[in-house]
Design an enzyme around this catalytic site. Sequence first.
Site, PDB file in Angstrom:
ATOM      1  N   LYS A  97       0.945  -1.058   0.101  1.00  0.00           N
ATOM      2  CA  LYS A  97       0.043   0.056   0.211  1.00  0.00           C
ATOM      3  C   LYS A  97       0.942   1.172   0.002  1.00  0.00           C
ATOM      4  CE  LYS A  97      -3.718   2.125   2.887  1.00  0.00           C
ATOM      5  NZ  LYS A  97      -3.584   3.411   2.188  1.00  0.00           N
ATOM      6  N   ASP A  99       2.128   5.047   0.062  1.00  0.00           N
ATOM      7  CA  ASP A  99       1.510   6.202   0.571  1.00  0.00           C
ATOM      8  C   ASP A  99       1.916   7.344  -0.452  1.00  0.00           C
ATOM      9  OD1 ASP A  99       0.520   7.919   2.394  1.00  0.00           O
ATOM     10  OD2 ASP A  99       2.099   7.905   3.836  1.00  0.00           O
ATOM     11  N   TYR A 146      -2.443  -0.233 -10.361  1.00  0.00           N
ATOM     12  CA  TYR A 146      -2.727  -1.613  -9.664  1.00  0.00           C
ATOM     13  C   TYR A 146      -4.327  -1.790 -10.148  1.00  0.00           C
ATOM     14  CZ  TYR A 146      -4.104   1.897  -6.259  1.00  0.00           C
ATOM     15  OH  TYR A 146      -4.564   3.191  -5.992  1.00  0.00           O
ATOM     16  N   LYS A 204      -2.460  -2.431   7.844  1.00  0.00           N
ATOM     17  CA  LYS A 204      -1.602  -1.406   8.139  1.00  0.00           C
ATOM     18  C   LYS A 204      -0.531  -1.338   8.960  1.00  0.00           C
ATOM     19  CE  LYS A 204      -2.698   2.683   7.453  1.00  0.00           C
ATOM     20  NZ  LYS A 204      -3.483   3.647   7.327  1.00  0.00           N
ATOM     21  N   CYS A 213      30.448  25.894  24.514  1.00  0.00           N
ATOM     22  CA  CYS A 213      30.699  24.403  24.384  1.00  0.00           C
ATOM     23  C   CYS A 213      30.269  24.093  25.753  1.00  0.00           C
ATOM     24  CB  CYS A 213      31.679  23.918  23.939  1.00  0.00           C
ATOM     25  SG  CYS A 213      31.881  22.234  23.951  1.00  0.00           S
ATOM     26  N   CYS A 269      33.405  22.325  27.256  1.00  0.00           N
ATOM     27  CA  CYS A 269      34.677  23.176  27.406  1.00  0.00           C
ATOM     28  C   CYS A 269      34.687  24.510  27.621  1.00  0.00           C
ATOM     29  CB  CYS A 269      35.762  22.472  26.510  1.00  0.00           C
ATOM     30  SG  CYS A 269      35.548  23.040  24.856  1.00  0.00           S
ATOM     31  N   CYS A 300      31.915  23.306  17.987  1.00  0.00           N
ATOM     32  CA  CYS A 300      33.029  23.842  19.018  1.00  0.00           C
ATOM     33  C   CYS A 300      34.330  23.419  18.405  1.00  0.00           C
ATOM     34  CB  CYS A 300      32.864  22.559  20.363  1.00  0.00           C
ATOM     35  SG  CYS A 300      34.405  22.709  21.481  1.00  0.00           S
ATOM     36  N   CYS A 350      38.538  19.355  23.220  1.00  0.00           N
ATOM     37  CA  CYS A 350      37.261  19.346  23.892  1.00  0.00           C
ATOM     38  C   CYS A 350      37.013  18.034  24.181  1.00  0.00           C
ATOM     39  CB  CYS A 350      36.240  19.908  22.838  1.00  0.00           C
ATOM     40  SG  CYS A 350      34.640  19.584  23.830  1.00  0.00           S
TER      41      CYS A 350
HETATM   42  S1  IVH Z   1      -6.597  -0.691  -3.919  1.00  0.00           S
HETATM   43  C1  IVH Z   1     -10.522  -1.224  -5.380  1.00  0.00           C
HETATM   44  N1  IVH Z   1      -4.125  -0.893  -3.899  1.00  0.00           N
HETATM   45  O1  IVH Z   1      -4.466   3.627  -0.447  1.00  0.00           O
HETATM   46  C2  IVH Z   1      -9.399  -0.388  -5.091  1.00  0.00           C
HETATM   47  N2  IVH Z   1      -4.941   1.146  -3.054  1.00  0.00           N
HETATM   48  O2  IVH Z   1      -6.130   3.809   1.884  1.00  0.00           O
HETATM   49  C3  IVH Z   1      -9.328   0.357  -3.835  1.00  0.00           C
HETATM   50  N3  IVH Z   1      -3.320   2.741  -2.437  1.00  0.00           N
HETATM   51  O3  IVH Z   1      -7.401   5.280  -1.951  1.00  0.00           O
HETATM   52  C4  IVH Z   1      -7.888   0.530  -3.717  1.00  0.00           C
HETATM   53  N4  IVH Z   1      -1.507   1.538  -2.905  1.00  0.00           N
HETATM   54  O4  IVH Z   1      -4.869   5.733  -3.134  1.00  0.00           O
HETATM   55  C5  IVH Z   1      -5.193  -0.081  -3.870  1.00  0.00           C
HETATM   56  N5  IVH Z   1      -1.788  -1.465  -4.027  1.00  0.00           N
HETATM   57  C6  IVH Z   1      -2.782  -0.677  -3.565  1.00  0.00           C
HETATM   58  C7  IVH Z   1      -2.548   0.695  -3.159  1.00  0.00           C
HETATM   59  C8  IVH Z   1      -3.823   1.610  -2.662  1.00  0.00           C
HETATM   60  C9  IVH Z   1      -2.041   2.332  -2.337  1.00  0.00           C
HETATM   61  C10 IVH Z   1      -3.943   3.828  -1.957  1.00  0.00           C
HETATM   62  C11 IVH Z   1      -5.209   4.344  -2.717  1.00  0.00           C
HETATM   63  C12 IVH Z   1      -6.394   4.182  -1.873  1.00  0.00           C
HETATM   64  C13 IVH Z   1      -5.580   4.357  -0.552  1.00  0.00           C
HETATM   65  C14 IVH Z   1      -6.590   3.512   0.616  1.00  0.00           C
END
Ligand code: IVH
Length: 692
Positions: A122, A124, A245, A338, A432, A435, A450, A455
């Site tokens: 996932k 970010d 994806y 998560k 410092c 010293c 320093c 020192c």
């Molecule tokens: S799938 C049906 N796959 O995470 C599709 N989301 O917290 C639903 N995200 O809004 C999303 N990597 O922006 C999916 N491999 C991944 C992801 C991913 C990051 C993000 C995405 C989503 C958010 C949800």
Amino acid sequence: MSDLKSRLTELRERLTELREQINFHNYRYNVLDDPVISDAEYDRLLNELKQIESEHPEWITPDSPTQRVGGQVSERFAKVPHPAPILSLANAFNGDAVREWFTRISKLIPAARPVQFTVEPKIDGLSVVLHYRDGMFVQGATRGDGNIGEDITPNLRTVRAVPLKIPVASSRSGSRARNVSVAVPSTFVVRGEAFIEMRAFEEMNAQIEKDGGKTFANPRNAAAGFLRQLDSRITSKRPISLLCYQIVAADAVGADGDTPRSQFALLEYLNTIGFPTTTIAKRFDALDDAITYAESWIDRRDTLPFEADGMVIKIDDLDLQQALGIVGKDPRGAIALKFPAREATTPLLDVGVNIGRTGIMAPYAILEPVNVGGVTIERATLHNYDDIARKDIRIHDRVVVKRSGDVIPYVVGPVIAARTGREKVIEPPRKCPYCDTPIIRREGEVAIYCPNRDCPGRLDRAVQFFVSKGALDIDGLGEKIAAQLIEAGLIEDVADIYSITRDQLLELDGFAEKKADKLLASIEASKRRPLDRLIAALGIPHVGSVAAEALAAHFGSIDKFRQADEDALTQIEGIGPTIAAAIVEWTQRKDHIDLVARLKKAGLNTQAEKAAADRSGGPLTGKTFVITGTLSKPRDEIAELIKSAGGKVTDSVSKKTDYVVAGEAAGSKLTKAQQLGIIILDEAALQRLLSN
Ligand code: IVH
């Protein structure tokens, strides 16, 4: 008017002029779509403005064209309706919650239907939706509210990872995808995550900091900022990556245009037609295996080139996923496991200062203890006093602390909304604390020093570094004992470690015969460490273990190394001009020449092992390797294998590199190698080379 004054007035006038010109050209380019100067000319103006602003950060105003990133511009983007809702994901914070999710949805799945799971990172970043018509990229949008996004087409066009052309049934030529035997429907909408790789983010922030600009809090904000601003030339200069994806929409055009009905196969399909996809996705028959795999990334998350906040577990069968429907904005057929959060907020109680080997004073935060992702944190680095001022961090502020992997926790910034008025501005020390010497600041550097070479604070750090595992590895000479020996006047520089006597030790508090003998034996053993460890132990700026190894192998003795000039040093693979200059500056100093002579006299090994030379003739002789990504063995073990076959291992990819050994989730080094056309090996290929 004095010279200085007139120069300042001139500069200010130039600044105003530049801003006006740049604003005019922005207008010509963005609004009229009719630029009157070239991109290069525009860059020159912007760079000149940046240069002046970096010399005079006090002149930066929020309306300066250099500040046009991020922020409230959304109403200025055209709206793009999504062809299907751009969904979010439900979260689970542990494996059990994932199992509960599956139990819930199992009730909706026909009993006989076997279920497989695809696990992906996932990322970010920022969700982007890419529209293709007849194979051409025609529009790109943000997620927006899930139904309507913002049109950021010009920005996305500049992102190299976004394919501008993909193969369609009727025209397959000219696309970036090679060996394509698949084609896509004429209307094709793909979803992915845009982001900035961790390393690129750090480099970018360092540059911004050097230029006196405002750094970004995290890669996500930076990526979002660059994609959601109006000047695509700014986006084009930023290292934005993409991983796709999902297919959001595709019109059916017969067998040739059908898209896969399995998430795992879909990732491969997307990749084949030119979209970047993750390399670490895996498919499992059993949910427990999927969870185990997802959890296995918790401790390895920092080996990923991007910031991931979890792993997504998806029902692999896309028809089933669709049939399961949605709850609110979340599809039932997928869940995010998560990773533990690595950020928390806590009050900043006070600021302490550490002194480094070179005299750098490093401020650190003393925090009310707080649990960050399972670890209690009481101290966090504050980088330097400029950073404190820029972020306006004050004592008694509630601050955000962040921990990433092995990196020391750091203070991200204050929570301004939590201020009570009791907060105190943090001033750098004038003297410092060890010293009392007045602190200095070197021109062009953010650090304060320093300057006293004697020192006690500096000596403390130098000794700790000298005896550490990667250096001469003297067991029994930890922080406390080192401080005790310095305090007793037995150590005034690291060479003194070798003249400590048994009698001297026995006079110290807490030293009985056994402890004294043990320490003396460790000190004795440290004399036999290989030359590269001795070179590393000297603490020459920029010379870590990899550079030390290259230096030891090249020169073969401390004396040859000590006499080398910059030209000789830069001949060595992995030693660039910065390292070479730092080495020469170090080795030329009289106190360092004496120190090295005393270490030699004390009987330390100052010659490279013969064995290293004997290795030449192995199958990898003369070849230079870089190792990157996650491999089945630790990197140093693989490096050892390469070296034992006569090869060299360095840290960074350059034209001099012969091979890159790339494991899972390899990042920017792999990309660079691909750009330079360097041969890329997986572990099996390396094994074959080794057994030649
Ligand atoms: S799938 C049906 N796959 O995470 C599709 N989301 O917290 C639903 N995200 O809004 C999303 N990597 O922006 C999916 N491999 C991944 C992801 C991913 C990051 C993000 C995405 C989503 C958010 C949800």
